[in-house]
Design a protein around this motif. Structure first.
Motif, PDB file in Angstrom:
ATOM      1  N   ILE A 131      58.916 -28.862  63.130  1.00  0.00           N
ATOM      2  CA  ILE A 131      58.337 -28.058  62.046  1.00  0.00           C
ATOM      3  C   ILE A 131      56.830 -28.016  62.318  1.00  0.00           C
ATOM      4  O   ILE A 131      56.230 -29.069  62.615  1.00  0.00           O
ATOM      5  N   TYR A 160      53.272 -32.521  71.338  1.00  0.00           N
ATOM      6  CA  TYR A 160      53.469 -33.676  70.453  1.00  0.00           C
ATOM      7  C   TYR A 160      54.254 -34.778  71.164  1.00  0.00           C
ATOM      8  O   TYR A 160      53.884 -35.952  71.128  1.00  0.00           O
ATOM      9  N   LEU A 184      57.315 -39.962  62.719  1.00  0.00           N
ATOM     10  CA  LEU A 184      57.852 -38.875  61.873  1.00  0.00           C
ATOM     11  C   LEU A 184      59.360 -38.756  62.052  1.00  0.00           C
ATOM     12  O   LEU A 184      60.101 -38.595  61.083  1.00  0.00           O
ATOM     13  N   GLN A 187      54.741 -29.548  57.698  1.00  0.00           N
ATOM     14  CA  GLN A 187      55.538 -30.794  57.664  1.00  0.00           C
ATOM     15  C   GLN A 187      55.409 -31.491  56.308  1.00  0.00           C
ATOM     16  O   GLN A 187      54.432 -31.278  55.594  1.00  0.00           O
ATOM     17  N   PHE A 247      62.227 -39.384  59.305  1.00  0.00           N
ATOM     18  CA  PHE A 247      63.039 -38.208  58.976  1.00  0.00           C
ATOM     19  C   PHE A 247      64.528 -38.440  59.243  1.00  0.00           C
ATOM     20  O   PHE A 247      65.365 -38.288  58.362  1.00  0.00           O
ATOM     21  N   GLY A 264      62.337 -29.688  56.658  1.00  0.00           N
ATOM     22  CA  GLY A 264      63.293 -30.322  57.569  1.00  0.00           C
ATOM     23  C   GLY A 264      64.535 -30.790  56.824  1.00  0.00           C
ATOM     24  O   GLY A 264      65.669 -30.590  57.281  1.00  0.00           O
ATOM     25  N   ASN A 302      58.322 -42.653  67.604  1.00  0.00           N
ATOM     26  CA  ASN A 302      57.998 -41.379  66.953  1.00  0.00           C
ATOM     27  C   ASN A 302      58.173 -41.578  65.446  1.00  0.00           C
ATOM     28  O   ASN A 302      59.256 -41.429  64.892  1.00  0.00           O
ATOM     29  N   GLY A 307      66.422 -31.296  69.659  1.00  0.00           N
ATOM     30  CA  GLY A 307      64.989 -31.269  69.400  1.00  0.00           C
ATOM     31  C   GLY A 307      64.746 -30.412  68.183  1.00  0.00           C
ATOM     32  O   GLY A 307      65.350 -29.355  68.022  1.00  0.00           O
TER      33      GLY A 307
END
Ligand SMILES: CC(C)(COP(=O)(O)OP(=O)(O)OC[C@H]1O[C@@H](n2cnc3c(N)ncnc32)[C@H](O)[C@@H]1OP(=O)(O)O)[C@@H](O)C(=O)NCCC(=O)NCCS
Length: 308
Positions: free
Chosen positions: A247, A180, A286, A252, A290, A257, A284, A244
């Motif tokens: 999930i 990813y 996500l 996800q 988050f 998380g 990034n 780091g």
């Protein structure tokens, strides 16, 4: 070329940076997100180190220092090329024009020394627009969180410390994470997941938490007890760093998380940590969504390619 603005850009030294260090300190000392190690003395030491070892200029107007820009020379900063990194405390300016003049001289010197990239961190809220005008792009964001005790819920999420015996359980997850992070749009350098995971699980300064949903391992998080990510003055000996977190994609966006952060808060409180620090690539999506939900964004790092 003679300028009409009567600003002179000169090499930084202990003397011409001194008053600006005090101004920087006064401007930020009330910032509740800064750690205990943010002191005038420590700041002065850092700036003096940069005067001796880095690249630094000061803007002088009417015999008064009105801005400085300093940075560390780094052999491979981004894209495997040389660069200069200016941390937040190494930049101070009275107004945009002063910073512009400092940049102008900075780039000239970088070009002379064949240094191709400049990365600069500004505390938030910062004047991103001006940096964007100058050709910088946002690259990394730092987050800080003060943990608080969360009461137990009937959540099906739990976390357990992993050890080397969990290698096989974690490997596929770790591979998904590396994949990813090294794919579009992030493109971090691809690393060897087997080697990296073994090193992390054997490193006493790190903790790996398995994140479980209904007793199935669906994620992991790597915690660094000694080297938290982000700016020097946003961490201290009571800071846990998050290096780091992943999930599994099928799991996800189900609050796993978020629940993990609550459990981590509890771990911090029980183990004498009063601060969590994280950094992440701004592209990034996500991670941005988050971490911004639960962490205060303390600083942003921008990067500009100067050219060869
Ligand atoms: C980042 C990550 C750990 C978040 O875990 P998660 O369990 O999916 O997160 P949650 O379900 O608790 O969601 C928390 C918030 O993240 C955001 N979010 C999560 N998934 C999202 C998605 N698919 N789209 C948009 N926002 C999303 C939302 O803001 C959400 O809050 P909300 O539900 O109140 O709107 C997970 O998405 C992941 O592993 N991503 C890939 C690896 C990575 O980027 N890791 C972080 C960098 S180290």
């Amino acid at each position: 070329m003679k300028r009409l603005d009567n600003i002179e850009i000169v090499k930084a030294n202990y003397e011409n940076t001194k008053t600006l260090v005090s101004k920087y300190y006064i401007a930020h000392k009330q910032d509740k997100f800064l750690a205990k190690n943010f002191t005038h003395e420590s700041l002065l030491k850092d700036i003096n180190y940069l005067v001796d070892n880095g690249l630094g200029f000061v803007a002088i107007q009417n015999n008064i220092s009105v801005g400085y820009l300093l940075g560390y020379k780094i052999k491979t900063l981004f894209f495997n090329e040389s660069g200069i990194y200016s941390p937040d405390f190494a930049v101070y300016y009275d107004n945009d024009y002063v910073l512009y003049r400092l940049f102008e001289e900075y780039y000239r010197e970088m070009k002379n020394e064949s240094i191709t990239h400049h990365a600069i961190t500004l505390l938030t809220p910062s004047q991103d627009d001006f940096l964007v005008q100058l050709g910088y792009g946002l690259r990394v964001m730092d987050g800080v969180r003060f943990p608080h005790k969360n009461s137990p819920t009937d959540s099906l999420v739990s976390m357990i410390k992993a050890d080397i015996c969990d290698y096989n359980i974690l490997l596929n997850l770790y591979k998904e994470h590396i994949q990813y992070m090294s794919s579009s749009p992030i493109f971090l350098e691809e690393t060897n997941p087997e080697l990296e995971l073994t090193d992390i699980l054997n490193d006493n300064d790190k903790i790996v938490f398995k994140i479980l949903y209904m007793l199935e391992v669906v994620g992991f998080s790597v915690i660094d007890k000694l080297h938290a990510p982000g700016g020097k003055y946003f961490k201290d000996s009571e800071t846990l760093g998050i290096k780091g977190t992943h999930i599994l994609s099928n799991f996800q966006n189900k609050q796993i998380g978020s629940r993990y952060i609550e459990l981590l808060d509890n771990y911090c409180i029980e183990n004498g940590y009063n601060r969590l620090a994280v950094d992440f690539e701004s592209m990034n999506y996500l991670a941005l969504k988050f971490w911004s939900k639960t962490f205060h964004i303390s600083a942003k790092t921008y990067i500009k390619y100067i050219g060869k």
